[in-house]
Design an enzyme around this catalytic site. Sequence first.
Site, PDB file in Angstrom:
ATOM      1  N   HIS A  14     103.160  16.320   5.810  1.00  0.00           N
ATOM      2  CA  HIS A  14     103.460  17.745   5.645  1.00  0.00           C
ATOM      3  C   HIS A  14     102.372  18.463   4.842  1.00  0.00           C
ATOM      4  O   HIS A  14     101.592  17.852   4.100  1.00  0.00           O
ATOM      5  CB  HIS A  14     104.814  17.931   4.962  1.00  0.00           C
ATOM      6  CG  HIS A  14     104.860  17.408   3.555  1.00  0.00           C
ATOM      7  ND1 HIS A  14     104.294  18.063   2.476  1.00  0.00           N
ATOM      8  CD2 HIS A  14     105.412  16.285   3.044  1.00  0.00           C
ATOM      9  CE1 HIS A  14     104.484  17.372   1.375  1.00  0.00           C
ATOM     10  NE2 HIS A  14     105.160  16.284   1.682  1.00  0.00           N
ATOM     11  N   GLU A  87     111.272  11.257   3.069  1.00  0.00           N
ATOM     12  CA  GLU A  87     110.549  10.595   1.985  1.00  0.00           C
ATOM     13  C   GLU A  87     111.477   9.593   1.290  1.00  0.00           C
ATOM     14  O   GLU A  87     112.703   9.661   1.422  1.00  0.00           O
ATOM     15  CB  GLU A  87     110.040  11.657   0.994  1.00  0.00           C
ATOM     16  CG  GLU A  87     109.266  11.138  -0.202  1.00  0.00           C
ATOM     17  CD  GLU A  87     108.021  10.374   0.194  1.00  0.00           C
ATOM     18  OE1 GLU A  87     108.155   9.195   0.591  1.00  0.00           O
ATOM     19  OE2 GLU A  87     106.909  10.939   0.078  1.00  0.00           O
TER      20      GLU A  87
END
Length: 223
Positions: A14, A87
């Site tokens: 990201h 994550e």
Amino acid sequence: MTHPAVTRILAIRHGETAWNVDSRIQGHLDIPLNAVGREQARRLALSVAGEDLTAIYCSDLSRAHATASAVAESVGLPLSVDKGLRERSFGAFEGLSFKEIEQRWPDQALRWRQRDPLFAAEGGENLQTFYARCVGAVRALAERHAGEHIAVVAHGGVMDCLYRAASRLELHAPRSWELGNASINRLLYMPEGFTLVGWNDKSHLEGPALDEFSDGERQGMTT
């Protein structure tokens, strides 16, 4: 010609967030892209517009979803969310910097820094669990799209695990590779496993992308 069983994978981290800049552990906290991250996502989308992608998947956290949305729009494909691409959960560590963690829990910080595969902060995941979860998720997507070209937009920790899977590196091995925001990483997947093709391509970005792993993260931390 690519073997029909081979899946090509664009693995993308990201774009930048304010907590990347502050070196704060994000984990499962839903921190959005900052202005730099949004610009990185735009440039990333332009750079992959000509890729022959057939599917795009991303983590459900907004920093990955926003980055992936820009890519999906550029190639004209729908975006699918997979929570397996999140994550690593850092539990009590989330929202803190490494220095703050080291001050509060020096023994735990050491185990984390040494990449103890069985260590987990209170309420978080250990490395073994996280690795099995995120690599397993990408493997399942690759098998679903055998012979195709897919994009997976996720997080630094996920990228780290994919690098290790493709390079056959142990979880406790020190990290020596970069994980730049909005970087492009290329892998192949066959029934035998992942293979690394290219890593940390940031040529589509102006200047170096911020690497939040410059501190404790290079010793084994992910956010």
